[in-house]
Structures are given as C-alpha cells and as structure tokens.
Design an enzyme around this catalytic site. Sequence first.
Site, PDB file in Angstrom:
ATOM      1  N   LYS A  11       7.244   3.324  32.582  1.00 23.46           N
ATOM      2  CA  LYS A  11       8.356   4.080  32.008  1.00 23.46           C
ATOM      3  C   LYS A  11       9.359   4.564  33.063  1.00 23.46           C
ATOM      4  O   LYS A  11       9.072   4.550  34.264  1.00 23.46           O
ATOM      5  CB  LYS A  11       7.804   5.262  31.217  1.00 23.46           C
ATOM      6  CG  LYS A  11       7.004   4.844  29.991  1.00 23.46           C
ATOM      7  CD  LYS A  11       6.499   6.071  29.255  1.00 23.46           C
ATOM      8  CE  LYS A  11       5.748   5.741  27.995  1.00 23.46           C
ATOM      9  NZ  LYS A  11       5.260   6.975  27.327  1.00 23.46           N
ATOM     10  N   TYR A  51      10.104   1.868  18.780  1.00 22.47           N
ATOM     11  CA  TYR A  51       9.438   3.099  18.330  1.00 22.47           C
ATOM     12  C   TYR A  51       9.569   3.329  16.820  1.00 22.47           C
ATOM     13  O   TYR A  51       9.423   4.456  16.348  1.00 22.47           O
ATOM     14  CB  TYR A  51       9.996   4.309  19.084  1.00 22.47           C
ATOM     15  CG  TYR A  51       9.538   4.394  20.518  1.00 22.47           C
ATOM     16  CD1 TYR A  51       8.187   4.460  20.829  1.00 22.47           C
ATOM     17  CD2 TYR A  51      10.453   4.439  21.562  1.00 22.47           C
ATOM     18  CE1 TYR A  51       7.756   4.565  22.146  1.00 22.47           C
ATOM     19  CE2 TYR A  51      10.029   4.545  22.881  1.00 22.47           C
ATOM     20  CZ  TYR A  51       8.679   4.609  23.167  1.00 22.47           C
ATOM     21  OH  TYR A  51       8.257   4.706  24.475  1.00 22.47           O
ATOM     22  N   ASN A 114       5.036  10.513  30.838  1.00 26.94           N
ATOM     23  CA  ASN A 114       3.677  10.208  31.271  1.00 26.94           C
ATOM     24  C   ASN A 114       3.552   8.859  31.983  1.00 26.94           C
ATOM     25  O   ASN A 114       2.465   8.323  32.110  1.00 26.94           O
ATOM     26  CB  ASN A 114       2.698  10.323  30.105  1.00 26.94           C
ATOM     27  CG  ASN A 114       3.021   9.383  28.964  1.00 26.94           C
ATOM     28  OD1 ASN A 114       3.749   8.411  29.120  1.00 26.94           O
ATOM     29  ND2 ASN A 114       2.471   9.676  27.813  1.00 26.94           N
ATOM     30  N   HIS A 117       3.081   3.153  29.268  1.00 29.64           N
ATOM     31  CA  HIS A 117       2.716   2.877  27.869  1.00 29.64           C
ATOM     32  C   HIS A 117       1.817   1.653  27.863  1.00 29.64           C
ATOM     33  O   HIS A 117       2.044   0.703  28.614  1.00 29.64           O
ATOM     34  CB  HIS A 117       3.964   2.577  27.031  1.00 29.64           C
ATOM     35  CG  HIS A 117       3.644   1.975  25.693  1.00 29.64           C
ATOM     36  ND1 HIS A 117       3.346   2.738  24.602  1.00 29.64           N
ATOM     37  CD2 HIS A 117       3.542   0.671  25.299  1.00 29.64           C
ATOM     38  CE1 HIS A 117       3.085   1.940  23.572  1.00 29.64           C
ATOM     39  NE2 HIS A 117       3.194   0.673  23.978  1.00 29.64           N
ATOM     40  N   GLU A 128       4.796  -5.099  19.582  1.00 32.89           N
ATOM     41  CA  GLU A 128       5.530  -4.603  20.744  1.00 32.89           C
ATOM     42  C   GLU A 128       5.943  -5.728  21.689  1.00 32.89           C
ATOM     43  O   GLU A 128       7.060  -5.721  22.222  1.00 32.89           O
ATOM     44  CB  GLU A 128       4.672  -3.572  21.491  1.00 32.89           C
ATOM     45  CG  GLU A 128       4.472  -2.302  20.693  1.00 32.89           C
ATOM     46  CD  GLU A 128       3.486  -1.344  21.307  1.00 32.89           C
ATOM     47  OE1 GLU A 128       3.334  -0.242  20.751  1.00 32.89           O
ATOM     48  OE2 GLU A 128       2.860  -1.671  22.337  1.00 32.89           O
TER      49      GLU A 128
END
Length: 141
Positions: A11, A51, A114, A117, A128
């Site tokens: 990310k 998303y 974080n 993913h 995805e």
Amino acid sequence: MRTERSLIIIKPDAVERGLVGQIIKHFEKTSIHIKAIKIMKLDKKKAEDFYAEHEGKSFFEELVSYIISAPIVAMIIEGENCVEKARKIIGKTNPLEADEGTIRKMYAISRDKNSIHASDSRYAALRELGCLFDQDVDQVA
C-alpha cells in the site's frame, strides 16, 4: 493442499517509506512464488471497483482516498494454499493485534495505514486479480 493464486498489494504508506524490498523478502523466504509484479497508481474508478464490497460503509471513501493517494505495488503470488499462507505472513488488520514478525506488526503505521493487502479467500483473489491485472491471470507465466 492445492496450488492457488492470490493478490498482494503493498500500500501507499509502505511504498512511500521505501519498504517494498523488505516486504517482498517476507514472501521470498517461503514457498510462495511471485508470478507478476507491477507498480501502479490507481484512479478513483478502479479503486472503487476494487473496494466495491465496502461501498456504502462509513469508511469506504476514506479507503478509496488512501489507496489512490500514491503508487502501490501489486503482485500475483502462487503456491500451495497461498491465500492462507499470505494472510499469516501479513498479520491481522490491526497491527496492535498482529503477531510478532508479521508484516503489519513490523511496518504498519495504523489500522488504516497497515502497509499491505492480501486477498482473504480464493474467490476474493480471483475478483481482485481481475481488477488490477488486465490480462487473464491464468495466462501469467
């Protein structure tokens, strides 16, 4: 045990902090193989599609804004039970709850930033991978 594919995204927060190589090493030390990798900057539409399962939730817009804020590194990984193995390598979403030695415990800034993913199921991985890799993912060498 079965060979499967999954998606990993490094990310924006991790890319901006120069952690790409360190994160990739966590996968290279295992039986998971990186089959394709690309650096990209998502546009809003692609991020919203990615998303889509979270659309309508209170955090949806913030999630989309974050993932389009800077480049990401997307990877197709492959190996026996790689969805489950990758989830163990990255750790729980909240880095405060993640096990020692996991990517999120080591590198995450917060629950929202974080650093990584990983698809959470074989179904999610197929969806995805299709969002981020335009070619037929079955054709990736």
